[in-house]
Design a protein around this motif. Structure first.
Motif, short mmCIF file in Angstrom:
data_model
loop_
_atom_site.label_atom_id
_atom_site.label_comp_id
_atom_site.label_asym_id
_atom_site.label_seq_id
_atom_site.Cartn_x
_atom_site.Cartn_y
_atom_site.Cartn_z
N SER A 117 -0.34 -27.27 24.68
CA SER A 117 0.76 -26.68 25.43
C SER A 117 2.11 -27.25 25.05
N ALA A 118 2.12 -28.33 24.26
CA ALA A 118 3.39 -28.89 23.82
C ALA A 118 4.14 -27.95 22.91
N GLY A 119 3.45 -26.92 22.39
CA GLY A 119 4.12 -25.88 21.59
C GLY A 119 4.76 -26.42 20.36
N ASN A 120 6.09 -26.25 20.25
CA ASN A 120 6.81 -26.60 19.03
C ASN A 120 7.31 -28.03 19.03
N ALA A 121 6.87 -28.83 19.96
CA ALA A 121 7.39 -30.19 20.02
C ALA A 121 7.06 -30.94 18.75
N GLY A 122 7.85 -31.95 18.45
CA GLY A 122 7.65 -32.76 17.27
C GLY A 122 6.49 -33.71 17.49
N PRO A 123 6.53 -34.89 16.90
CA PRO A 123 5.45 -35.86 17.05
C PRO A 123 5.24 -36.17 18.52
N SER A 124 4.12 -35.73 19.06
CA SER A 124 3.90 -35.82 20.50
C SER A 124 2.82 -36.84 20.81
N LEU A 172 4.78 -35.59 8.01
CA LEU A 172 5.71 -34.70 8.72
C LEU A 172 5.84 -35.07 10.20
N LEU A 173 4.72 -35.34 10.82
CA LEU A 173 4.72 -35.54 12.27
C LEU A 173 5.15 -36.94 12.68
N SER A 174 5.17 -37.88 11.74
CA SER A 174 5.58 -39.24 12.08
C SER A 174 7.08 -39.44 11.90
N SER A 175 7.76 -38.43 11.42
CA SER A 175 9.20 -38.53 11.22
C SER A 175 9.91 -38.65 12.56
N LEU A 195 12.85 -34.41 14.97
CA LEU A 195 12.01 -33.42 15.61
C LEU A 195 11.49 -32.42 14.58
N PHE A 196 10.18 -32.24 14.53
CA PHE A 196 9.59 -31.34 13.55
C PHE A 196 9.43 -29.94 14.13
N GLU A 197 10.05 -28.99 13.46
CA GLU A 197 9.91 -27.58 13.85
C GLU A 197 8.75 -26.99 13.07
N LYS A 198 7.79 -26.44 13.77
CA LYS A 198 6.57 -25.95 13.11
C LYS A 198 6.84 -24.69 12.30
#
Length: 373
Positions: free
Chosen positions: A65-72, A278-281, A284-287
């Motif tokens: 449900s976090a959707g487009n969130a970056g590294p969550s 990508l996700l550890s940056s 904010l990562f846009e999918k």
């Protein structure tokens, strides 16, 4: 100096390549070639634990449900689950994953195309790969040394060493043709060319108006010597064809090219490591709105990491366009086996867009999330 042809010289150069080295060495023509016992043994030692990735599927999907969130926190928990799952049951020796890295765009674009031979396809330019192979082999190119390994093993595919990026595979042309026939819309989208090789799929997305295009391949030499030069050639070709001497016009065009090149990013490394990078940056990562991939489901042992890559990097409303042969002889993968793998995880819907019966049977498939909310 850059040479340009609208015909292929690959056959002639392949003959020259065959004579290089000790004995008669030649590249296999397809990924269907049989895998040697030595390669199979190496593969068993190196393969990723599919069970680990399977454990992640449901865990990550439950928290999507976090959707487009970056590294969550979900991503962090998933990575922790992967690390801890190895204690649940005994596994074979853990693979030596190819660490992912990002490749910078060189400042001197002319140098990127130096000693390259350019060929043309409708609407596209690309490096003649046989020339690239010849130069790398003769220069004893440092680093991965995949060219000599490919020749010595008589194969375009060495599991965990070289994953076929120095060849434009048949399904790539199928997907390129589909883009035109189906009038696929790229404008304003963020696109990933996964397992890119020559990068032709991503380049077509660029020409279609994509706002950002990323390229990923397993081998760094493929990115540096093939993908990146292809992108540069297709980004600057119009300016070279219409070159003029007026300084103001040249400055304006140079600025435009620089703006276009800012749309691109280049990565090498294994898929799970690529995701981690990508996700550890901190940014904010846009999918991705669209993931393009061709001939990447030939090996069933890679299905877990590939499925995870789609799951972690695709936007909730995004889609995957995948091209594949029905079956890859000698390696074991194929369309039907991958479809079964995906269906068992109940995360993505798969829809067949087209079946090509010419030669080996091939499929074009669309994937999207079953439950995008």
């Amino acid at each position: 100096m850059t040479f340009q042809f609208n015909f292929t010289i690959e056959d002639h150069l392949e003959d020259e390549l065959t004579s290089l080295g000790d004995g008669a060495l030649a590249l296999d023509s397809s990924k269907e070639s049989s895998v040697s016992e030595r390669q199979k043994g190496t593969h068993r030692d190196k393969k990723c634990s599919t069970e680990q990735f399977d454990l992640l599927q449901d865990h990550l999907w439950e928290h999507k449900s976090a959707g487009n969130a970056g590294p969550s926190q979900d991503t962090d928990r998933s990575l922790n689950a992967a690390n801890s799952s190895s204690s649940l049951e005994p596994h074979e020796k853990q693979p030596c994953l190819t660490v992912a890295k990002e490749h910078a765009m060189p400042k001197d674009l002319k140098e990127v195309l130096e000693n390259k031979v350019i060929e043309t396809l409708p609407g596209l330019q690309h490096m003649n790969i046989s020339v690239v192979k010849t130069i790398l082999l003769k220069e004893n190119f440092p680093g991965e040394n995949i060219i000599s390994k490919s020749f010595s093993s008589h194969s375009d595919l060495i599991t965990g060493v070289y994953e076929g990026g120095l060849k434009i595979w048949e399904c790539t042309f199928d997907l390129l043709a589909y883009f035109t026939k189906a009038k696929v819309k790229f404008a304003g989208k963020k696109v990933l060319d996964l397992g890119c090789g020559s990068g032709l799929l991503g380049i077509m997305a660029f020409k279609g108006g994509a706002k950002e295009i990323h390229f990923q391949d397993y081998n760094s030499v493929v990115i540096d010597e093939v993908t990146l030069p292809n992108v540069v050639a297709n980004s600057t070709s119009e300016d070279e064809e219409n070159d003029v001497n007026e300084p103001d016009v040249k400055r304006c065009r140079k600025s435009k090219v620089a703006q276009e090149l800012c749309k691109f990013r280049f990565f090498s490394g294994e898929w799970s490591e690529f995701c981690k990078l990508l996700l550890s940056s901190e940014k904010l990562f846009e999918k991705y709105d669209l993931i393009l991939t061709s001939e990447t489901i030939y090996n069933p042992d890679y299905y877990g990491p590939l499925h995870q890559t789609f799951l972690r990097l695709l936007d909730k409303n995004g889609r995957v366009l995948l091209a594949s042969k029905a079956h890859y002889f000698g390696v074991g993968g194929g369309t039907h086996l991958f479809q079964k793998f995906v269906e068992e995880r109940n995360v993505f819907e798969m829809r067949t867009l087209e079946i090509i019966d010419e030669g080996l049977k091939r499929f074009l498939i669309e994937m999207n999330f079953k439950y995008p909310s």
